[in-house]
Design an enzyme around this catalytic site. Structure first.
Site, PDB file in Angstrom:
ATOM      1  N   HIS A  37      59.251  42.712  23.532  1.00 57.88           N
ATOM      2  CA  HIS A  37      58.195  41.405  23.412  1.00 57.88           C
ATOM      3  C   HIS A  37      57.898  41.145  22.247  1.00 57.88           C
ATOM      4  O   HIS A  37      56.795  41.133  22.080  1.00 57.88           O
ATOM      5  CB  HIS A  37      57.801  41.139  24.514  1.00 57.88           C
ATOM      6  CG  HIS A  37      57.197  41.629  24.460  1.00 57.88           C
ATOM      7  ND1 HIS A  37      56.021  41.704  26.481  1.00 57.88           N
ATOM      8  CD2 HIS A  37      55.695  42.238  24.524  1.00 57.88           C
ATOM      9  CE1 HIS A  37      55.047  42.471  26.096  1.00 57.88           C
ATOM     10  NE2 HIS A  37      54.526  42.217  25.166  1.00 57.88           N
TER      11      HIS A  37
ATOM     12  N   HIS B 176      48.466  38.724  25.837  1.00 56.43           N
ATOM     13  CA  HIS B 176      47.610  39.424  23.972  1.00 56.43           C
ATOM     14  C   HIS B 176      46.593  39.224  24.185  1.00 56.43           C
ATOM     15  O   HIS B 176      46.026  38.655  22.560  1.00 56.43           O
ATOM     16  CB  HIS B 176      48.963  40.273  23.703  1.00 56.43           C
ATOM     17  CG  HIS B 176      50.583  40.264  23.862  1.00 56.43           C
ATOM     18  ND1 HIS B 176      50.695  39.722  24.251  1.00 56.43           N
ATOM     19  CD2 HIS B 176      50.785  41.729  23.783  1.00 56.43           C
ATOM     20  CE1 HIS B 176      52.330  40.697  24.938  1.00 56.43           C
ATOM     21  NE2 HIS B 176      51.559  41.673  24.537  1.00 56.43           N
TER      22      HIS B 176
ATOM     23  N   HIS C  86      54.644  52.968  22.439  1.00 51.39           N
ATOM     24  CA  HIS C  86      54.134  51.793  21.345  1.00 51.39           C
ATOM     25  C   HIS C  86      52.874  51.977  21.407  1.00 51.39           C
ATOM     26  O   HIS C  86      52.320  52.120  22.922  1.00 51.39           O
ATOM     27  CB  HIS C  86      54.547  50.571  20.249  1.00 51.39           C
ATOM     28  CG  HIS C  86      54.363  49.321  21.365  1.00 51.39           C
ATOM     29  ND1 HIS C  86      55.090  49.117  22.943  1.00 51.39           N
ATOM     30  CD2 HIS C  86      53.343  48.029  21.271  1.00 51.39           C
ATOM     31  CE1 HIS C  86      54.572  47.570  22.890  1.00 51.39           C
ATOM     32  NE2 HIS C  86      53.696  47.078  22.282  1.00 51.39           N
TER      33      HIS C  86
ATOM     34  N   GLU D  86      52.940  48.617  29.031  1.00 56.88           N
ATOM     35  CA  GLU D  86      53.793  47.619  29.250  1.00 56.88           C
ATOM     36  C   GLU D  86      55.105  47.797  31.041  1.00 56.88           C
ATOM     37  O   GLU D  86      55.239  46.522  31.033  1.00 56.88           O
ATOM     38  CB  GLU D  86      53.746  46.320  27.667  1.00 56.88           C
ATOM     39  CG  GLU D  86      52.677  46.102  27.429  1.00 56.88           C
ATOM     40  CD  GLU D  86      53.620  45.067  25.727  1.00 56.88           C
ATOM     41  OE1 GLU D  86      52.622  44.731  25.455  1.00 56.88           O
ATOM     42  OE2 GLU D  86      54.336  45.642  25.225  1.00 56.88           O
TER      43      GLU D  86
HETATM   44  C1  DHB Z   1      54.010  44.970  18.783  1.00 58.55           C
HETATM   45  C2  DHB Z   1      54.653  44.979  20.097  1.00 58.55           C
HETATM   46  C3  DHB Z   1      53.997  44.292  21.198  1.00 58.55           C
HETATM   47  O1  DHB Z   1      54.467  45.314  22.534  1.00 58.55           O
HETATM   48  C4  DHB Z   1      52.788  43.267  21.065  1.00 58.55           C
HETATM   49  O2  DHB Z   1      52.663  43.181  22.310  1.00 58.55           O
HETATM   50  C5  DHB Z   1      52.255  43.050  19.954  1.00 58.55           C
HETATM   51  C6  DHB Z   1      52.370  43.533  19.073  1.00 58.55           C
HETATM   52  C7  DHB Z   1      54.154  45.475  17.307  1.00 58.55           C
HETATM   53  O3  DHB Z   1      54.752  46.569  17.557  1.00 58.55           O
HETATM   54  O4  DHB Z   1      54.075  45.071  16.999  1.00 58.55           O
HETATM   55 FE    FE Z   2      52.959  43.054  24.359  1.00 54.18          FE
END
Ligand code: DHB
Ligand code: FE
Length: 280
Positions: A12, A59, A194, A241
């Site tokens: 997402h 977020h 990530h 997540e």
């Molecule tokens: C990014 C990925 C995410 O899941 C998020 O919630 C915010 C930023 C990213 O890779 O930039």
């Molecule tokens: Fe996220």
């Protein structure tokens, strides 16, 4: 009784929404990512869900560190897209599947889950982006109503993978005991690997991402029995997540058919993946 017609897992990442806003989806950088969602959109068009249950995390847009509910169920009749700093996005409001939401909230409490219940709340990219990836961008209104479930994956202590799985079981029971004939698709969102912060900012783990995508259907036990710390180590602090996909997976049969998988690295700072599952 309402029916689960399928489960979708998807990343997402917010810049996916920005890429759509700026018309960048067919540029060389973004095209390989978006092409992976052609099948997902076709599957949605063919199977015509009435309701999308979307499992995601906020977020810092609708909630912040002053209030951190582990689980939240939206019971609103309408959800406005959150403005995350780039200005309001040109997408319609989301209409709530109010009655199904209340039914689910009630089932949760009956089964000793204690969610926060939200009647007025915005939805951020965690919901907006998966909805656009699955349904495209509608002019006036989305083709489904939504039942949003927020999971705290931001501020420790986050829930255990097993707890997310258990919520999936109650979600299934709630859908199948709901007096209606709605066709329901469940979207588990977030990940894949990530980490946006700290010493490992920029961390990606393609091997773990591919392992996740190739085993979440046939061997979910491996993933639900893992510790939260293992998710952080393997997938990064924000990659954790992925526990939210377990709500979707837990709601499905133990035997599922994988209709589609897609992986693209990187979308922004994230290993981006999608899976489409049907009960076998
Ligand atoms: C990014 C990925 C995410 O899941 C998020 O919630 C915010 C930023 C990213 O890779 O930039
Ligand atoms: Fe996220």
């Amino acid at each position: 009784m309402a029916e689960i017609i399928g489960g979708i897992g998807t990343s997402h990442v917010p810049s996916i929404g920005v890429a759509l806003d700026k018309g960048l989806d067919q540029t060389p950088v973004w095209k390989p990512f978006f092409d992976g969602y052609d099948y997902t959109k076709e599957w949605i068009a063919e199977h015509k869900p009435d309701v999308a249950v979307v499992v995601f995390n906020d977020h810092g847009n609708a909630m912040f560190l002053d209030r951190v509910p582990t689980f939240t169920v939206g019971v609103a009749d309408r959800y406005k897209p959150a403005d995350e700093g780039w200005g309001p996005r040109d997408i319609p409001d989301f209409i709530g599947a109010e009655d199904m939401s209340w039914h689910f909230a009630d089932k949760l409490v009956e089964n000793h889950f204690d969610p926060m219940i939200a009647r007025e709340i915005t939805v951020d990219h965690g919901l907006q982006v998966p909805m656009e990836l699955c349904f495209g961008r509608p002019k006036d209104c989305w083709p489904v109503t939504i039942l949003p479930i927020w999971v705290n994956t931001v501020q420790y202590p986050i829930p255990t993978p097993q707890r997310c799985w258990d919520m999936g079981k109650i979600l299934r029971d709630a859908i199948e005991s709901f007096p209606g004939d709605e066709r329901v698709v469940i979207l588990g969102t977030g990940g894949l690997s990530h980490q946006l912060q700290g010493a490992r900012a920029g961390f990606l783990n393609e091997a773990a991402d591919r392992d996740w995508l190739s085993t979440i259907a046939r061997d979910p036990d491996k993933w639900r029995s893992m510790r939260r710390e293992d998710y952080v180590e393997k997938f990064g602090s924000e990659g954790a997540e992925l526990i939210m996909w377990l709500v979707m997976r837990g709601a499905m049969n133990s035997d599922v058919t994988v209709k589609h998988t897609h992986y693209h690295l990187p979308a922004s700072m994230t290993g981006a993946g999608c899976i489409v599952l049907e009960n076998t």
